[in-house]
Write an enzyme that holds these catalytic residues in place. Structure first.
Site, PDB file in Angstrom:
ATOM      1  CG  ASN A 156      -2.857   3.746  10.331  1.00 22.90           C
ATOM      2  OD1 ASN A 156      -3.433   4.849  10.011  1.00 22.90           O
ATOM      3  ND2 ASN A 156      -1.793   3.671  10.861  1.00 22.90           N
ATOM      4  CB  ALA A 215      -0.881  -0.002   1.324  1.00 21.56           C
ATOM      5  CB  THR A 216       4.245   1.973   1.414  1.00 22.52           C
ATOM      6  OG1 THR A 216       3.890   1.833   2.856  1.00 22.52           O
ATOM      7  CG2 THR A 216       5.096   3.139   1.209  1.00 22.52           C
ATOM      8  CB  THR A 227       9.478  -9.491 -13.152  1.00 22.36           C
ATOM      9  OG1 THR A 227      10.416  -9.141 -14.270  1.00 22.36           O
ATOM     10  CG2 THR A 227       8.932 -10.913 -12.984  1.00 22.36           C
ATOM     11  CB  CYS A 238       3.744   3.438  10.164  1.00 24.71           C
ATOM     12  SG  CYS A 238       2.784   1.986   9.610  1.00 24.71           S
TER      13      CYS A 238
HETATM   14  N1  PMP Z   1      -2.354   2.696   4.794  1.00 24.95           N
HETATM   15  C1  PMP Z   1      -2.634   2.385   6.042  1.00 24.95           C
HETATM   16  C2  PMP Z   1      -3.855   3.020   6.673  1.00 24.95           C
HETATM   17  C3  PMP Z   1      -1.921   1.495   6.747  1.00 24.95           C
HETATM   18  O1  PMP Z   1      -2.307   0.983   8.071  1.00 24.95           O
HETATM   19  C4  PMP Z   1      -0.933   0.883   6.153  1.00 24.95           C
HETATM   20  C5  PMP Z   1       0.230  -0.006   6.977  1.00 24.95           C
HETATM   21  N2  PMP Z   1       0.384   0.182   8.267  1.00 24.95           N
HETATM   22  C6  PMP Z   1      -0.446   1.229   5.072  1.00 24.95           C
HETATM   23  C7  PMP Z   1      -1.082   2.243   4.539  1.00 24.95           C
HETATM   24  C8  PMP Z   1       0.984   0.770   4.398  1.00 24.95           C
HETATM   25  O2  PMP Z   1       0.743  -0.663   3.689  1.00 24.95           O
HETATM   26  P1  PMP Z   1       1.911  -1.637   3.253  1.00 24.95           P
HETATM   27  O3  PMP Z   1       2.573  -2.125   4.585  1.00 24.95           O
HETATM   28  O4  PMP Z   1       1.284  -2.503   2.470  1.00 24.95           O
HETATM   29  O5  PMP Z   1       2.888  -0.682   2.889  1.00 24.95           O
END
Ligand code: PMP
Length: 378
Positions: free
Chosen positions: A149, A69-70, A237, A324
């Protein structure tokens, strides 16, 4: 052990693990290769794409796989600003976004974009009308997460995005749905988000894989250039094992999402009832508009890390704020106006679909014991 840090990451489910394994030891071809081995890998990729698309109720062609997601959030923010922000230089975001959204936005601000950060109320929720009012004809990007989160606050994303699309159809809408995916039903078309971001390891797949839905016709500029994989949106890839594992987790768990949510609701209610008996605990999560999977509370006078390690010694694993932030002061709680004394003692408990009342009992007993012994040594 009692694992209550599922918003940080979840235990991969068995179907995900076996799909990863299968795609490492047997179906290890490159999906771009033209021979049979490549074709099998490509088919596995297609299968996963269909599964994630079905969970978001969209065309599989709209799904782009990334490393997580990052990467999705960075791509969305920079890629939208690049293609839609040449003349329209305003970005509207909530003030409680994940760093993978807020940091790219900050960088764009340094490059000359005007950024409006919509503050939450004391319970962590964003007022839809405040967000909508901040968007105007100069806004190229409006970004609001689905579920916070750290607090579990559910944001009124549908109301926000539908109003924006009605009044300013050219403004691109982006939703970080990481903590909502497979917990809250999502129908991409009904969310009015042009880009929706999800992550594998929060839904019992493995780390290092994410996906974004990009509505047809929306042009997001890629971050990575190269071989043109993922319809030129994400060169490199594809990690077929991780993607196949993601697809397998979604297929295995999506059908039981409503049962899992009911269970999480019951567990959360139970936990809140127990916490209400502890006069030194303040709940920071919203009472009403909250995901049942995330509960944030403060234990008066005991710093988060102290309580976290006390619980850890009893094999109970929770988080202080978000993983995080790595122990840094939570900007989410301070944006909510929570005094730093309370924010410094915040604990985040995040449930999974297998959390039991017995585990909550163990947590509560340990907090009670922890408070009486740690408060004495203060
Ligand atoms: N967005 C939210 C709301 C999250 O909770 C997180 C994970 N802590 C992320 C983005 C990032 O996800 P990823 O670990 O897959 O990069």
């Amino acid at each position: 052990m009692v694992y209550l840090d599922n918003a940080a990451t979840t235990r991969p489910c068995e179907p995900a693990v076996s799909a990863v394994f299968q795609n490492m030891v047997e179906d290890y071809g490159n999906p771009s290769s033209l021979h049979k081995i490549g074709l099998i890998a490509e088919q596995n990729l297609t299968e996963a794409r269909k599964s994630v698309a079905a969970a978001l109720v969209c065309d599989p062609q709209c799904i782009v796989f990334t490393s997580g997601a990052t990467e999705c959030n960075n791509t969305a923010v920079f890629g939208i600003a690049k293609n839609y922000g040449k003349r329209k230089k305003k970005i509207v975001v909530s003030a409680v976004e994940h760093p993978s959204v807020s940091e790219p936005v900050k960088q764009l601000e340094e490059q000359g974009f005007e950024v409006v950060r919509v503050k939450p109320s004391r319970d962590g929720t964003i007022a839809a009308e405040d967000f909508i009012a901040a968007v105007d004809e100069n806004t190229c990007l409006a970004s609001c997460m689905m579920v916070n989160n750290e607090t579990g606050a559910i944001q009124p994303v549908r109301r926000i995005f539908s109003a924006i699309k009605r009044d300013h159809p050219e403004c691109i809408t982006h939703c970080d749905a990481v903590q909502g995916f497979m917990k809250i039903p999502i129908k991409s078309a009904e969310l009015f988000a042009d880009v929706i971001v999800v992550s594998g390891h929060k839904v019992h797949a493995v780390k290092g894989v994410g996906a974004m839905y990009i509505r047809k016709g929306i042009r997001v500029a890629p971050l990575l250039l190269g071989g043109g994989q993922e319809k030129n949106l994400r060169s490199g890839t594809e990690s077929v094992p991780l993607i196949a594992g993601f697809g397998a987790a979604v297929r295995a768990l999506m059908p039981t999402m409503p049962i899992a949510s009911d269970n999480a609701d019951k567990i959360r209610t139970y936990l809140l009832k127990k916490l209400a008996n502890l006069e030194y605990v303040t709940v920071n999560s919203p009472v009403e508009s909250s995901s049942p999977y995330i509960i944030n509370f403060s234990v008066e006078g005991i710093r988060s890390e102290i309580m976290l390690h006390y619980l850890e010694e009893r094999e109970i694993y929770v988080s202080s704020g978000s993983a995080c932030a790595k122990g840094a002061h939570s900007s989410v709680l301070s944006e909510m106006g929570i005094p730093s004394k309370l924010a410094d003692s915040a604990i985040r408990v995040s449930l999974s679909r297998t959390t039991t009342m017995g585990e909550i009992d163990q947590l509560i007993n340990a907090i009670r014991e922890g408070y009486s012994s740690l408060a004495k040594t203060k």
